[in-house]
Structures are given as structure tokens and as C-alpha cells.
Design a protein around this motif. Sequence first.
Motif, mmCIF file in Angstrom:
data_model
loop_
_atom_site.group_PDB
_atom_site.id
_atom_site.type_symbol
_atom_site.label_atom_id
_atom_site.label_comp_id
_atom_site.label_asym_id
_atom_site.label_seq_id
_atom_site.Cartn_x
_atom_site.Cartn_y
_atom_site.Cartn_z
ATOM 1 N N LEU A 160 0.833 -1.194 0.000
ATOM 2 C CA LEU A 160 0.000 0.000 0.000
ATOM 3 C C LEU A 160 0.873 1.252 0.000
ATOM 4 N N GLU A 161 1.963 1.214 0.740
ATOM 5 C CA GLU A 161 2.857 2.369 0.768
ATOM 6 C C GLU A 161 3.490 2.604 -0.602
ATOM 7 N N ASP A 162 3.861 1.551 -1.307
ATOM 8 C CA ASP A 162 4.418 1.701 -2.656
ATOM 9 C C ASP A 162 3.431 2.429 -3.571
ATOM 10 N N VAL A 163 2.154 2.044 -3.468
ATOM 11 C CA VAL A 163 1.116 2.648 -4.309
ATOM 12 C C VAL A 163 0.979 4.132 -4.005
ATOM 13 N N ILE A 164 0.868 4.462 -2.735
ATOM 14 C CA ILE A 164 0.644 5.859 -2.347
ATOM 15 C C ILE A 164 1.871 6.714 -2.636
ATOM 16 N N LYS A 165 3.036 6.162 -2.449
ATOM 17 C CA LYS A 165 4.268 6.890 -2.776
ATOM 18 C C LYS A 165 4.319 7.195 -4.266
ATOM 19 N N ALA A 166 3.954 6.230 -5.092
ATOM 20 C CA ALA A 166 3.937 6.438 -6.538
ATOM 21 C C ALA A 166 2.896 7.475 -6.934
ATOM 22 N N ALA A 167 1.717 7.396 -6.313
ATOM 23 C CA ALA A 167 0.654 8.354 -6.614
ATOM 24 C C ALA A 167 1.078 9.770 -6.264
ATOM 25 N N SER A 168 1.734 9.933 -5.126
ATOM 26 C CA SER A 168 2.193 11.253 -4.701
ATOM 27 C C SER A 168 3.207 11.825 -5.688
ATOM 28 N N TYR A 169 4.074 10.996 -6.201
ATOM 29 C CA TYR A 169 5.067 11.437 -7.191
ATOM 30 C C TYR A 169 4.382 11.871 -8.493
ATOM 31 N N LEU A 170 3.373 11.124 -8.915
ATOM 32 C CA LEU A 170 2.727 11.380 -10.198
ATOM 33 C C LEU A 170 1.768 12.568 -10.179
ATOM 34 N N LEU A 171 1.174 12.859 -9.023
ATOM 35 C CA LEU A 171 0.141 13.888 -8.943
ATOM 36 C C LEU A 171 0.711 15.295 -8.943
ATOM 37 N N ASP A 172 0.034 16.166 -9.687
ATOM 38 C CA ASP A 172 0.368 17.573 -9.565
ATOM 39 C C ASP A 172 -0.299 18.134 -8.304
ATOM 40 N N ASP A 173 0.077 19.338 -7.912
ATOM 41 C CA ASP A 173 -0.487 19.945 -6.706
ATOM 42 C C ASP A 173 -1.990 20.125 -6.876
#
Length: 246
Positions: free
Chosen positions: A149-162
Motif C-alpha cells: 500500500l505504501e508503494d502505491v501511495i508513494k507512486a501516486a504522490s510522485y505522479l500527482l500535480d499539486d
Amino acid sequence: MTEEKIQEDTLLNGHKILQNPQSFMFGIDAVLLAHFASSFIRKKDCVMDLCCGNGIIPLLLDTASTAKKISGLEIQPASVQLAAKSVELNGLGDKIQIVEGDLKNVKKLFEQKSFSLITCNPPYMLADSGKINPADSKAIARHEIFCTLEDVIKAASYLLDDCGSMCMIHRPNRLADLIYLCKKYKMEPKTLRMILPFENKSPTMVLLEARKSAKADLKVLEHLTVYKSKGQYSDEVQEIYRSFTK
């Protein structure tokens, strides 16, 4: 994979999807997530579906949203092949892109802040919990074997703009982890909805929208009940399915 195992199904929006009955096939959780996420998609948004499997969520979001571009990232080659063939079958190659890769290596695959909305229907179960399915593809889809789950959220945070949003469906027993990890990676939980199998039963799924670099202000929606009687969807779930009708 052999051709005998592949079946072609038609979604309510008219799109065709290829599925392998001996592999992991989409269920109501994907439909509920796509409907939930569609309300946060703005015109001309670029959307990424992590752990996209056979491509069900991109195919649903094509007609359920005004997204400009939809991408899907999947680690299993057989699922990537099916998803890509479904995209081609529907003539959506200009709008939907399926990428084979590991979300833990997302920095090598995509530029930072390149998406405005992320969806994910991730593996629900810890790698060492529950009965592991002997069919590898199903085990990978259900258990945190290739990603946590942490891998997913870490990746999402990197991909998302503000101010971009991540929409995820998960199990209620992981909600504390989900909220903690979102905050850890600077995504503020903003919208929460519990999903009950029947009225007055404990929730079995939870929908969460978390927003990148947003202020704390969590809105809890009225719960969603899936069935009004055994084998019969509730009026709201029926309406959700109708919302995808072409």
C-alpha cells in the motif's frame, strides 16, 4: 495464455473488454471506483490508473468522464497484453495508453506531477495474510506481493500535480494505514465513503479521495449499500451501473 481462455465482454458504455476467466476478472469494486473517481475529474485532466489489470477502469472512465488522456500501469505482462488489445479493439489508442512496468520504478517511467488524477484498486491483502491463490495472477491481484500500500501511495504522490486527487478503493481494516500513508506522502484525505454489502451490516469496502498538498478537511459521505436483498442490487448501485450506459 491461450486463445481458448479469452472471452470478450461488452460493458454498459458499449466498450469491449477482453478477460481471461482463469485469471483475475473485474468486479463491482472497479465499477464503484470508476464512478466515484469520475466526479473528481475535470475537463482535459490526465488520469493514471495504477495496478490497471485488464484495463477496466480506463475503459469505464473513457465515457464516464471528460478526461483528456488516460493511462494504465500494470506489472503483469498477460494483463498488459489483454488491456492493450481491449484498447485497440475499441479504437481508443489515441486516448488510452497501457504501460507495462513496476510502480515502484515509476520515476523511470513518468515525469513527476504529470497527472491530475490517480485511480487505484490495489491488492487488498498483506502478502502473509489469508489464503494465497495458487494461480499467480490472482495472488498478485489480491495480495501485496509485487507492491505494498505504501508503494502505491508513494507512486501516486510522485505522479500527482499539486491539488490533484488520488481515488482508491480498499478494505476498512486498512483505513488507518491508508490515511496515515496519505498524510505521510502529503496527500490529504478529503472524501470518504463506506460501502456496506447490506443495510445494517458492517462495511466491506471503503472509497477514499485524497488531494495532493491540500488542507485538512475530511468529508464523510453517506454510506453506500450494495444489495437491497440477496442477488438484487440497491437502487443506488443500479443507478451507478446505468450511469455508464452508452
